[in-house]
Design a protein around this motif. Structure first.
Motif, PDB file in Angstrom:
ATOM      1  N   PRO B 106       0.940  -1.310   0.001  1.00 19.99           N
ATOM      2  CA  PRO B 106       0.074   0.023  -0.047  1.00 19.99           C
ATOM      3  C   PRO B 106       0.750   1.287   0.089  1.00 19.99           C
ATOM      4  O   PRO B 106       0.399   2.349  -0.302  1.00 19.99           O
ATOM      5  CB  PRO B 106      -0.796  -0.111   1.214  1.00 19.99           C
ATOM      6  CG  PRO B 106      -0.049  -1.080   2.113  1.00 19.99           C
ATOM      7  CD  PRO B 106       0.515  -1.912   1.321  1.00 19.99           C
ATOM      8  N   HIS B 107       2.189   1.321   0.504  1.00 21.92           N
ATOM      9  CA  HIS B 107       2.940   2.321   0.781  1.00 21.92           C
ATOM     10  C   HIS B 107       3.785   2.610  -0.512  1.00 21.92           C
ATOM     11  O   HIS B 107       4.669   3.424  -1.016  1.00 21.92           O
ATOM     12  CB  HIS B 107       3.842   2.238   1.777  1.00 21.92           C
ATOM     13  CG  HIS B 107       4.654   0.960   1.790  1.00 21.92           C
ATOM     14  ND1 HIS B 107       4.118  -0.271   1.632  1.00 21.92           N
ATOM     15  CD2 HIS B 107       6.144   0.970   1.461  1.00 21.92           C
ATOM     16  CE1 HIS B 107       5.254  -1.253   1.671  1.00 21.92           C
ATOM     17  NE2 HIS B 107       6.320  -0.525   1.557  1.00 21.92           N
ATOM     18  N   MET B 108       3.489   2.033  -1.803  1.00 17.88           N
ATOM     19  CA  MET B 108       4.266   1.931  -3.038  1.00 17.88           C
ATOM     20  C   MET B 108       3.277   2.350  -3.890  1.00 17.88           C
ATOM     21  O   MET B 108       2.214   1.724  -4.055  1.00 17.88           O
ATOM     22  CB  MET B 108       5.003   0.507  -3.335  1.00 17.88           C
ATOM     23  CG  MET B 108       5.992   0.399  -2.315  1.00 17.88           C
ATOM     24  SD  MET B 108       6.711  -0.912  -2.928  1.00 17.88           S
ATOM     25  CE  MET B 108       8.335  -1.067  -1.805  1.00 17.88           C
ATOM     26  N   THR B 109       3.682   3.037  -5.089  1.00 19.34           N
ATOM     27  CA  THR B 109       2.861   3.461  -6.302  1.00 19.34           C
ATOM     28  C   THR B 109       2.711   1.985  -7.014  1.00 19.34           C
ATOM     29  O   THR B 109       3.482   0.976  -6.871  1.00 19.34           O
ATOM     30  CB  THR B 109       3.635   4.316  -7.191  1.00 19.34           C
ATOM     31  OG1 THR B 109       5.072   3.836  -7.634  1.00 19.34           O
ATOM     32  CG2 THR B 109       3.890   5.834  -6.622  1.00 19.34           C
ATOM     33  N   VAL B 110       1.822   2.264  -7.979  1.00 21.84           N
ATOM     34  CA  VAL B 110       1.652   0.871  -8.767  1.00 21.84           C
ATOM     35  C   VAL B 110       2.858   0.472  -9.425  1.00 21.84           C
ATOM     36  O   VAL B 110       3.349  -0.649  -9.392  1.00 21.84           O
ATOM     37  CB  VAL B 110       0.438   1.212  -9.918  1.00 21.84           C
ATOM     38  CG1 VAL B 110       0.414   0.068 -11.014  1.00 21.84           C
ATOM     39  CG2 VAL B 110      -1.011   1.291  -9.017  1.00 21.84           C
ATOM     40  N   ARG B 111       3.626   1.475  -9.873  1.00 20.30           N
ATOM     41  CA  ARG B 111       4.855   1.167 -10.669  1.00 20.30           C
ATOM     42  C   ARG B 111       5.885   0.739  -9.739  1.00 20.30           C
ATOM     43  O   ARG B 111       6.570  -0.464 -10.273  1.00 20.30           O
ATOM     44  CB  ARG B 111       5.388   2.323 -11.523  1.00 20.30           C
ATOM     45  CG  ARG B 111       6.601   2.033 -12.089  1.00 20.30           C
ATOM     46  CD  ARG B 111       7.274   3.456 -12.684  1.00 20.30           C
ATOM     47  NE  ARG B 111       6.567   4.149 -13.683  1.00 20.30           N
ATOM     48  CZ  ARG B 111       5.983   5.291 -13.779  1.00 20.30           C
ATOM     49  NH1 ARG B 111       5.809   5.889 -12.483  1.00 20.30           N
ATOM     50  NH2 ARG B 111       5.159   5.533 -14.668  1.00 20.30           N
ATOM     51  N   ARG B 112       5.775   1.205  -8.500  1.00 23.76           N
ATOM     52  CA  ARG B 112       6.879   0.686  -7.662  1.00 23.76           C
ATOM     53  C   ARG B 112       6.591  -0.852  -7.221  1.00 23.76           C
ATOM     54  O   ARG B 112       7.441  -1.722  -6.960  1.00 23.76           O
ATOM     55  CB  ARG B 112       7.016   1.583  -6.544  1.00 23.76           C
ATOM     56  CG  ARG B 112       8.286   1.448  -5.609  1.00 23.76           C
ATOM     57  CD  ARG B 112       9.495   1.876  -5.905  1.00 23.76           C
ATOM     58  NE  ARG B 112      10.336   1.436  -5.280  1.00 23.76           N
ATOM     59  CZ  ARG B 112      10.662   1.812  -3.883  1.00 23.76           C
ATOM     60  NH1 ARG B 112      10.100   2.569  -3.572  1.00 23.76           N
ATOM     61  NH2 ARG B 112      11.544   0.901  -3.123  1.00 23.76           N
ATOM     62  N   ASN B 113       5.147  -0.992  -7.112  1.00 17.62           N
ATOM     63  CA  ASN B 113       4.627  -2.366  -6.701  1.00 17.62           C
ATOM     64  C   ASN B 113       5.210  -3.365  -7.765  1.00 17.62           C
ATOM     65  O   ASN B 113       5.623  -4.456  -7.233  1.00 17.62           O
ATOM     66  CB  ASN B 113       3.189  -2.410  -6.676  1.00 17.62           C
ATOM     67  CG  ASN B 113       2.626  -2.385  -5.240  1.00 17.62           C
ATOM     68  OD1 ASN B 113       2.533  -3.374  -4.661  1.00 17.62           O
ATOM     69  ND2 ASN B 113       2.122  -1.209  -4.925  1.00 17.62           N
ATOM     70  N   LYS B 148      -0.297   5.937  -9.353  1.00 14.94           N
ATOM     71  CA  LYS B 148      -1.241   5.867  -8.367  1.00 14.94           C
ATOM     72  C   LYS B 148      -0.855   4.979  -7.224  1.00 14.94           C
ATOM     73  O   LYS B 148      -0.154   3.935  -7.466  1.00 14.94           O
ATOM     74  CB  LYS B 148      -2.620   5.691  -8.848  1.00 14.94           C
ATOM     75  CG  LYS B 148      -3.272   6.769  -9.632  1.00 14.94           C
ATOM     76  CD  LYS B 148      -4.894   6.690  -9.773  1.00 14.94           C
ATOM     77  CE  LYS B 148      -5.683   7.679 -10.550  1.00 14.94           C
ATOM     78  NZ  LYS B 148      -6.677   7.442 -11.257  1.00 14.94           N
ATOM     79  N   TYR B 149      -1.658   4.863  -5.966  1.00 12.91           N
ATOM     80  CA  TYR B 149      -1.204   4.094  -5.144  1.00 12.91           C
ATOM     81  C   TYR B 149      -2.574   3.132  -5.019  1.00 12.91           C
ATOM     82  O   TYR B 149      -3.621   3.608  -5.370  1.00 12.91           O
ATOM     83  CB  TYR B 149      -1.217   4.945  -3.420  1.00 12.91           C
ATOM     84  CG  TYR B 149       0.142   5.858  -3.535  1.00 12.91           C
ATOM     85  CD1 TYR B 149       1.309   4.937  -2.961  1.00 12.91           C
ATOM     86  CD2 TYR B 149       0.216   7.003  -3.716  1.00 12.91           C
ATOM     87  CE1 TYR B 149       2.304   5.663  -2.771  1.00 12.91           C
ATOM     88  CE2 TYR B 149       1.417   7.628  -3.809  1.00 12.91           C
ATOM     89  CZ  TYR B 149       2.518   7.003  -3.109  1.00 12.91           C
ATOM     90  OH  TYR B 149       3.649   7.521  -2.928  1.00 12.91           O
TER      91      TYR B 149
END
Lengths: 230, 261
Positions: B106-113, B148-149
């Protein structure tokens, strides 16, 4: 006279103004003891929490026993122990450092529980997702679990910061010249306890309010990175 | 089907305390095969996926993935002994999993996920990882949601991110653990559409636990009915879903298809 400052007992306001610098020196000591004690509690608490979470009982149980022991004995005993007994074993620390260490030690037991609760509140699915992505356990902890635990941990830690600050006067028994001790000395010598003690009370109130405000500010600004606050 | 199975359960048992979840299970999946697992709760169907994803250890037997033992390693004398962490980490890269609760970070953006694991585990550069993330987000129709998150997305969108995230590691096997069970009914379709598209366009072995019988019929090469830690009945979807032989299967299907009776 204390710390090179003389007091003026000719009237109420002159007295207040003349002892202010002395009390502020005491306040500085109180703040230092709070910050150093808290820093020790944060680091030592994290260490204890990590040990308590260890998969082998050989490590987890002693860590739990230590936490319980620290938590269930008075701060004063630990302070006397560090101050009077450690020198027998060749370890002599200045009174101030002994005091800060005792505070840090006592509160590490509390902070370790805060960490533990915060980490356990992160849903199990997060660890599983990281595992399914082959992420290493260390990185999973620092980049997945910890960031989500922090918003849960911060408010509770903040309460202990205030609590430590209010426990600093205990250090006066090992001769640390913190704020309350300074006020008492002024009272002893001028036979006027009312004014210095009232000022100390007000200063403490101010400090607590500032700390509480700071914690609330952190609380509202930390989870901006999408960390769900529970 | 003479090919070497990509997944093979060889007399696998798994117990939680006194409760036997997998009971001497023999189970095989061929490369590129799409297999749906159905069955009542507690039948061990999710456990099969969790054992494969190395989230649950087994008590007995051997699981093979791509010909190699998953929970064991060969030692000297070709003897099998319990696997160590490094072996498990290596084996895990062959599998990807989509969770019922999405389990996005939840604490990362979609890209970072999407890029976090490929960059750290596979050693991709930021540009390579971003490129791959972009492609996969396009695939799941979320090309414009990368910044987005997860909390800002609908359940259906989150689960599609979950699919893309699992694909980032380029697994040979995809595991879907009730991927639509946590979704509002109107969001189920978009997730199933993505999974169907994936099945049609990618050379992936897919193993799915689901209660979407209609979808199972469309997508699967084979349906397995699990009951009490064993496969009670398996075969082509038309056969299992339309004219099951076992009474237990009939009861289960009747209950699932007619929930109000």
């Amino acid at each position: 006279m204390l710390f090179g400052y003389a007091w003026d007992t000719s009237g109420f306001w002159p007295f207040v103004i003349s002892i202010m610098p002395i009390l502020l020196i005491g306040l500085w000591v109180t703040l230092k003891a709070t910050v150093i004690g808290f820093a020790i509690a944060l680091v030592l608490g994290l260490l204890l929490a990590a040990l308590k979470a260890a998969p082998t009982r050989l490590i987890a149980w002693p860590a739990r026993a230590i936490t319980e022991f620290i938590r269930d004995t008075p701060l004063l005993i630990q302070l006397f122990f560090l101050f009077y007994v450690l020198p027998d074993f060749g370890l002599t620390l200045p009174a101030f450092m002994t005091g800060a260490l005792a505070l840090g030690l006592q509160y590490s037991a509390y902070t370790s529980e805060v960490y533990r609760a915060g980490l356990e509140a992160v849903p199990r699915g997060q660890r599983e997702a990281a595992r399914a992505l082959s992420m290493a356990p260390g990185r999973t902890f620092t980049h997945i679990i910890l960031p989500q635990a922090i918003p849960r941990i911060i408010p509770a830690l903040g309460n202990y910061l205030v609590s430590i600050m209010k426990d600093v006067p205990v250090l006066s028994v090992v001769t640390v010249l913190e704020m309350l001790n300074v006020a008492r000395i002024i009272g002893d010598r001028t036979f006027n306890y009312l004014v210095p003690l009232t000022i100390v009370g007000i200063l403490y109130l101010l400090l607590t309010l500032i700390a509480a405000w700071g914690i609330r500010w952190l609380d509202t600004h930390l989870p901006s990175h999408g960390v769900a606050l529970k | 089907m003479s090919r070497e199975p990509i997944i093979r359960f060889d007399r696998v048992s798994k117990r939680f305390g006194d409760f036997t979840v997998l009971d001497n299970l023999d189970f095989q999946v061929q490369p590129n095969e799409k297999v749906t697992i159905i069955g009542p709760s507690g039948s061990g169907k999710s456990t099969v996926l969790r054992v494969l994803m190395t989230l649950e250890p087994i008590n007995e037997g051997v699981v093979y993935v791509g010909g190699d033992p998953l929970w064991h390693e060969y030692r000297r004398n070709n003897e099998l002994s319990p696997a160590r962490g490094a072996h498990l980490r290596r084996m895990r890269e062959r599998l990807g999993m989509v969770f019922q609760q999405f389990n996005l970070f939840p604490h990362m953006t979609v890209r970072r996920n999407l890029t976090e694991a490929p960059r750290r585990v596979l050693g991709l550069s930021r540009a390579e990882a971003d490129e791959r993330a972009h492609e996969l987000l396009e695939l799941v129709n979320l090309g414009n949601q990368a910044d987005k998150y997860p909390g800002q997305l609908s359940g259906g969108q989150q689960q599609r991110v979950g699919v893309a995230r699992a694909l980032m590691m380029r697994p040979r096997i995809m595991l879907f653990d009730e991927p639509t069970s946590a979704l509002d009914p109107e969001l189920v379709g978009e997730v199933l559409k993505v999974i169907r598209q994936l099945a049609d366009t990618h050379d992936l072995t897919m193993l799915m636990v689901t209660h979407e019988m209609h979808f199972a019929r469309q997508i699967s090469d084979r349906v397995c009915f699990f009951d009490q830690g064993r496969i009670l009945e398996q075969g082509p979807p038309e056969e299992i879903l339309s004219s099951p032989k076992e009474a237990r299967t009939r009861e289960f299907l009747h209950a699932v298809l007619n929930p109000d009776e």
